[in-house]
Motif scaffolding. Structure first.
Motif, PDB file in Angstrom:
ATOM      1  N   THR A 145      45.950  38.939  45.511  1.00  0.00           N
ATOM      2  CA  THR A 145      46.666  38.475  46.697  1.00  0.00           C
ATOM      3  C   THR A 145      47.773  37.489  46.338  1.00  0.00           C
ATOM      4  OG1 THR A 145      45.137  36.618  47.062  1.00  0.00           O
ATOM      5  CG2 THR A 145      44.584  38.722  48.105  1.00  0.00           C
ATOM      6  N   GLN A 146      47.992  37.271  45.059  1.00  0.00           N
ATOM      7  CA  GLN A 146      48.983  36.287  44.635  1.00  0.00           C
ATOM      8  C   GLN A 146      50.093  36.936  43.799  1.00  0.00           C
ATOM      9  OE1 GLN A 146      48.577  33.123  45.977  1.00  0.00           O
ATOM     10  NE2 GLN A 146      46.924  34.238  47.020  1.00  0.00           N
ATOM     11  N   ARG A 147      49.830  37.261  42.553  1.00  0.00           N
ATOM     12  CA  ARG A 147      50.867  37.895  41.725  1.00  0.00           C
ATOM     13  C   ARG A 147      51.285  39.242  42.305  1.00  0.00           C
ATOM     14  NH1 ARG A 147      48.521  37.611  37.038  1.00  0.00           N
ATOM     15  NH2 ARG A 147      49.688  35.798  36.303  1.00  0.00           N
ATOM     16  N   LEU A 148      50.319  39.971  42.840  1.00  0.00           N
ATOM     17  CA  LEU A 148      50.613  41.321  43.315  1.00  0.00           C
ATOM     18  C   LEU A 148      51.589  41.333  44.485  1.00  0.00           C
ATOM     19  CD1 LEU A 148      49.685  44.078  42.306  1.00  0.00           C
ATOM     20  CD2 LEU A 148      47.952  44.084  44.111  1.00  0.00           C
ATOM     21  N   VAL A 149      51.623  40.246  45.268  1.00  0.00           N
ATOM     22  CA  VAL A 149      52.541  40.215  46.406  1.00  0.00           C
ATOM     23  C   VAL A 149      53.997  40.125  45.964  1.00  0.00           C
ATOM     24  CG1 VAL A 149      50.836  39.223  47.964  1.00  0.00           C
ATOM     25  CG2 VAL A 149      52.379  37.708  46.718  1.00  0.00           C
TER      26      VAL A 149
END
Length: 255
Positions: free
Chosen positions: A145-149
């Motif tokens: 939910t962090q880098r992937l966004v």
């Protein structure tokens, strides 16, 4: 025996996940192996790029081995399993050398987060990506939910994380998450990495730092690394170090 192998053969190093009986799902020892290999690779000046792949299975990586974490107390789960995984995937993401992941099959949960930590990805036509954590009562924990966004549109991540939908290789390519779709993802990814022999290793490293600083990937460290590298090449730095050793006041030339 290690289930994450490192092979250095010429300018491209290969990291291989080798736990096919569990769909290459991560165990604590695999996380430790990955971290150790990343530390080692950072010191291998002859290595120009890193290929991440997996032994053939129905999944490139099915995420984290449920049996490895199901009995961990909640506080320990947050403090060690999640934070350790973050630290190790961050180390991969922040390698000074370009990295490419070859997804010969599906990348689920932590497997998708692992692929996202690489600089580019090549997918097989039938490979899919997903964040299925809510199906077992947890949430993405290793940057899903962090880098992937930064790599996929918010609605697409919600499709995976909230509704359990799988995203096809074609859609992933359309979003720019996959650089190529190939029947031979390992060969295609290696061919991309082989092109690094025609580029300046130092310039490539600095370009990666600059891009990471721009998107917020370890921005404080990237900014200081860039600045420190620039200052370290100056005559002022040489004079300062020499003056310190000679126990005298430095006379900085300003260059």
């Amino acid at each position: 025996m290690s289930a994450v192998h490192l092979k250095i053969d010429g300018p491209v190093a290969t990291l291989t996940l080798d736990n096919p009986s569990k769909l290459n799902a991560f165990t604590p020892s695999m996380l430790a192996d990955l971290e150790a290999h990343c530390v080692s690779l950072e010191r291998e000046d002859a290595v120009l790029g890193v290929l991440l792949m997996a032994e053939p299975a129905k999944a490139f990586c099915a995420g984290a081995d449920i049996k490895a974490w199901q009995d961990i107390p909640p506080a320990e789960f947050a403090r060690h399993w999640v934070r350790d995984g973050h630290r190790i995937f961050d180390r991969l993401a922040r390698l000074s050398k370009p990295t490419a992941a070859a997804l010969g099959a599906h990348a689920f949960g932590g497997g998708l987060e692992l692929a996202a930590a690489c600089d580019l990805r090549v997918m097989a036509p039938k490979a899919t990506i997903s964040l299925p954590e809510t199906h077992v009562g947890i949430v993405p924990g290793w940057s899903g939910t962090q880098r992937l966004v930064r790599l996929l549109p918010e609605p697409v991540i919600k499709e995976m994380a909230l509704f359990g939908r799988r995203i096809s290789a074609d859609r992933a390519y359309g979003f720019g998450f996959a650089a190529e779709i190939s029947d031979d993802p390992e060969g295609a990814a290696r061919a991309i990495l082989d092109k690094l022999t025609a580029t300046s290793p130092r310039a490539t490293e600095v370009a990666k730092y600059m891009i990471h600083a721009g998107v917020g990937e370890d921005r404080p460290s990237m900014i200081e690394a860039l600045a420190s590298g620039m200052v370290a090449a100056t005559a002022d730095r040489a004079e300062g170090v020499t003056a310190f050793a000679e126990k005298r006041t430095p006379e900085f030339p300003g260059s």
